[in-house]
Design an enzyme around this catalytic site. Structure first.
Site, PDB file in Angstrom:
ATOM      1  N   ASP A 118     -74.577  44.133 -44.742  1.00  0.00           N
ATOM      2  CA  ASP A 118     -74.300  43.585 -46.078  1.00  0.00           C
ATOM      3  C   ASP A 118     -73.232  44.397 -46.801  1.00  0.00           C
ATOM      4  OD1 ASP A 118     -76.407  42.063 -45.300  1.00  0.00           O
ATOM      5  OD2 ASP A 118     -77.688  42.492 -47.015  1.00  0.00           O
ATOM      6  N   GLU A 143     -67.985  45.851 -46.634  1.00  0.00           N
ATOM      7  CA  GLU A 143     -66.757  46.058 -47.413  1.00  0.00           C
ATOM      8  C   GLU A 143     -66.547  47.524 -47.767  1.00  0.00           C
ATOM      9  OE1 GLU A 143     -66.365  42.646 -50.542  1.00  0.00           O
ATOM     10  OE2 GLU A 143     -68.475  43.113 -50.219  1.00  0.00           O
ATOM     11  N   SER A 146     -77.727  48.241 -38.893  1.00  0.00           N
ATOM     12  CA  SER A 146     -77.863  46.925 -38.282  1.00  0.00           C
ATOM     13  C   SER A 146     -76.988  45.956 -39.062  1.00  0.00           C
ATOM     14  CB  SER A 146     -79.328  46.465 -38.322  1.00  0.00           C
ATOM     15  OG  SER A 146     -79.478  45.167 -37.768  1.00  0.00           O
ATOM     16  N   GLU A 149     -78.313  61.333 -40.074  1.00  0.00           N
ATOM     17  CA  GLU A 149     -78.099  61.282 -41.522  1.00  0.00           C
ATOM     18  C   GLU A 149     -77.425  62.530 -42.105  1.00  0.00           C
ATOM     19  OE1 GLU A 149     -81.516  59.941 -43.703  1.00  0.00           O
ATOM     20  OE2 GLU A 149     -81.891  58.282 -42.342  1.00  0.00           O
ATOM     21  N   GLY A 157     -74.218  67.499 -38.389  1.00  0.00           N
ATOM     22  CA  GLY A 157     -72.775  67.660 -38.293  1.00  0.00           C
ATOM     23  C   GLY A 157     -72.057  66.439 -38.828  1.00  0.00           C
ATOM     24  N   VAL A 164     -69.747  63.145 -37.719  1.00  0.00           N
ATOM     25  CA  VAL A 164     -69.198  62.257 -36.698  1.00  0.00           C
ATOM     26  C   VAL A 164     -67.720  62.047 -37.011  1.00  0.00           C
ATOM     27  CG1 VAL A 164     -69.275  59.927 -35.732  1.00  0.00           C
ATOM     28  CG2 VAL A 164     -71.409  61.107 -36.328  1.00  0.00           C
ATOM     29  N   TYR A 197     -86.885  41.832 -45.324  1.00  0.00           N
ATOM     30  CA  TYR A 197     -86.091  42.460 -46.390  1.00  0.00           C
ATOM     31  C   TYR A 197     -86.635  41.963 -47.731  1.00  0.00           C
ATOM     32  CZ  TYR A 197     -81.649  44.396 -48.195  1.00  0.00           C
ATOM     33  OH  TYR A 197     -80.692  45.140 -48.813  1.00  0.00           O
TER      34      TYR A 197
END
Length: 599
Positions: free
Chosen positions: A244, A247, A260, A309, A313, A315, A519
């Site tokens: 969702d 953007e 997801s 999370e 480190g 990514v 949800y």
């Protein structure tokens, strides 16, 4: 085009100035709200006539009047346009805690020529995510602990330098991607005395190469979802990963939270898309020695990284699967006489493994909510057709408008196969009493996903607070969980002195062989409550307890952060939690990545 195309030729990081990186980041920052969701020029408002409308031109809803929304919000929440709360219109830098930076670190950082800032605006913008309590505090001008300095690396090597300096000077690093976290993951621990560095990955935003033969792409982790899809599309490819928040959320953030997307049925979740990850830790660089589809070399080290999370480190680069842009896309929708029939249909679709790219079932409350967001009808003919559809469904077929629910569908792929697929899904729906409700409703429902988050800001203007939360649950527990969580919310609101009936609604958003993602939206009018955020958090905590008691997971895709870590031991066992702690202690013995998420 060669099999492996190196992207951004002539734009290597050796040729880029860090000053340009800062300007680019600030430009993006100026486009976005400092104390709310999304773009500055996009918001729900009530115009001079008292009608709701959505501003801007970024979304299909932009510039349109929503004639029934005012009535819906008044009826649902007991809200009134006469009762309006106030929010800080702009950031007062005098309210912001001063930056406290280790001077030796600053000298070493300047020597690297990596861009940085100690400005209040830059620090505040990166000191929060989008939890209700974070946005509420910003609107009130309340600032507790925020980053002391923001740094903008532009490549993997820059991140290595920053982490080495943080280790050398004993600082705290909190990685920052798109800032869309709804788990308190970006909040700075109030008790942290060390200099806190916000490491903003937004300038690490290139596709490094595309391998057409193996259908993979190596991408820097700071790229946001819509830019990734746009750039891949220029070469005829896509990832299909559409959360969702696409953007604004970043690839690195997706990896860090095990994200997801809405089209996971054919493209997979982030763990299905990832081929290779490069991460910088205080111990050094973590990466595999080859980029192959699968390895049997002990536990997969990627699964230490995905969902970590920001505790281990940063990514920096991710190699992901890509696919050719689908030849054909078709939306659809199905109306069911009730939620039970809809869930049973989705279960059968999952059982037959014929789910379209996206299939989402909304309950009646969410259907009414979406209907209230319908724009003003442009013509009498369209209005007449809508009336006929409603008459057919409610009068001729006997569907109760206060009970029915709707599933929205999106099919993608080869045109002939899509049409065959569509027939199969509609045939299943018919067996459960479903009626085809048209492409327009399906497309509108899908697109509304990207503007729903803007409604919370409008609600806050009129004493309405709300939030979303999610879970995954086995199929045989879906209905019980949905019913029990809503009942628990209503009961808790009454006990906590909420004067107006709460709004709680759910949808089934992703389907699996063994279960589904559910949800929830939850909101209430807080007039008459002295500490609404505390009351809200108590009720949300009770809702989460109810989810766990009904066999649901702690989270499906939002992650844990600091908001839900109290339940980690219950979720993964004492031994499992110990395993995570052991990894943290080895990789980051001095807690350089000290955001206190998960553990």
């Amino acid at each position: 085009m060669t099999a492996k195309t190196h992207c951004g030729e002539g734009k290597g990081r050796d040729d880029c100035t860090h000053q340009l990186a800062v300007k680019s980041s600030i430009h993006r920052q100026e486009l976005l709200k400092w104390n709310g969701w999304g773009y500055n020029d996009s918001k729900f408002i009530f115009n001079k006539k008292g009608q709701a409308e959505f501003t801007g031109r970024r979304y299909r809803l932009g510039g349109m009047v929503l004639p029934t929304f005012k009535e819906w919000i008044e009826k649902t929440f007991g809200a009134s346009l006469e009762h309006k709360s106030t929010s800080r219109a702009s950031l007062n830098v005098n309210d912001v805690p001063p930056s406290v930076v280790n001077e030796e670190f600053l000298r070493d950082l300047i020597a690297t020529k990596i861009s940085y800032s100690q400005d209040a605006e830059d620090r505040v913008f990166r000191g929060h995510g989008h939890c209700l309590h974070e946005i509420f505090a910003l609107r009130e001008g309340i600032f507790r602990r925020i980053p002391d300095i923001v740094v903008w690396p532009v490549c993997h090597e820059d991140v290595v330098k920053i982490v080495e300096l943080a280790c050398k000077h004993s600082l705290c690093i909190i990685p920052f991607g798109g800032g869309t976290s709804v788990s308190s993951a970006l909040e700075c621990p109030e008790e942290e005395k060390r200099t806190i560095v916000s490491l903003d990955t937004s300038q690490m935003n290139r596709i490094l190469w595309i391998d057409e033969k193996n259908l993979t792409a190596c991408v820097e982790a700071g790229i946001v979802g819509q830019d990734l899809e746009k750039q891949l599309a220029e070469s005829g490819f896509c990832t299909g990963h559409e959360p969702d928040s696409m953007e604004f959320s970043s690839l690195g953030g997706w990896v860090a939270t095990r994200a997801s997307g809405m089209k996971k049925n054919i493209y997979g979740n982030i763990e299905d898309l990832v081929i290779h990850i490069k991460m910088v830790t205080p111990r050094g660089i973590v990466e595999k020695n080859c980029q192959v589809p699968r390895m049997s070399t002990g536990p997969d080290i990627h699964h230490f990284i995905m969902g970590s999370e920001g505790t281990l480190g940063v990514v920096t680069e991710v190699t992901i699967k890509i696919r050719p842009v689908p030849e054909y896309q078709k939306y659809g929708s199905v109306v069911f006489p009730n939620f039970e029939r809809g869930v049973a249909c989705l279960r059968e679709v999952a059982k037959q493994r014929c789910a379209p790219a996206s299939i989402r079932l909304v309950d009646n409350a969410q259907f009414q909510f979406g209907h209230a967001l319908k724009p003003q009808v442009a013509s009498i003919f369209t209005s007449f057709l809508d009336g006929l559809k409603k008459f057919y469904i409610t009068k001729f077929k006997g569907f109760d408008p206060n009970v029915l629910c709707v599933a929205t569908l999106l099919f993608e792929g080869d045109r002939e196969k899509v049409l065959q697929h569509e027939k199969q899904v509609y045939d299943i729906a018919t067996k459960f009493g479903g009626l085809a409700a048209g492409e327009d409703n399906g497309q509108r429902g899908y697109m509304l996903t990207f503007v729903i988050a803007y409604l919370r800001d409008l609600g806050l203007d009129y004493y309405i607070i709300g939030e979303s939360f999610e879970t995954s649950v086995p199929w045989d527990r879906v209905l019980d969980l949905c019913r029990n969580v809503k009942e628990r919310i209503a009961r808790e609101c009454k006990e906590k002195g909420v004067q107006f009936a709460p709004f709680s609604t759910c949808r089934v958003t992703q389907t699996y062989d063994a279960g589904a993602c559910v949800y929830f939206y939850f909101a209430f009018n807080y007039r008459g409550i002295s500490d609404p955020i505390h009351v809200y958090e108590q009720i949300e905590r009770a809702a989460r307890e109810e989810i766990l008691a009904n066999g649901g997971s702690l989270s499906h895709h939002h992650g844990v952060g600091k908001l839900r870590k109290r339940w980690m031991k219950e979720s993964i066992s004492d031994v499992g939690l110990g395993m995570l702690r052991s990894v943290k202690e080895y990789v980051d013995p001095n807690n350089i990545f000290g955001n206190k998420n998960l553990l």
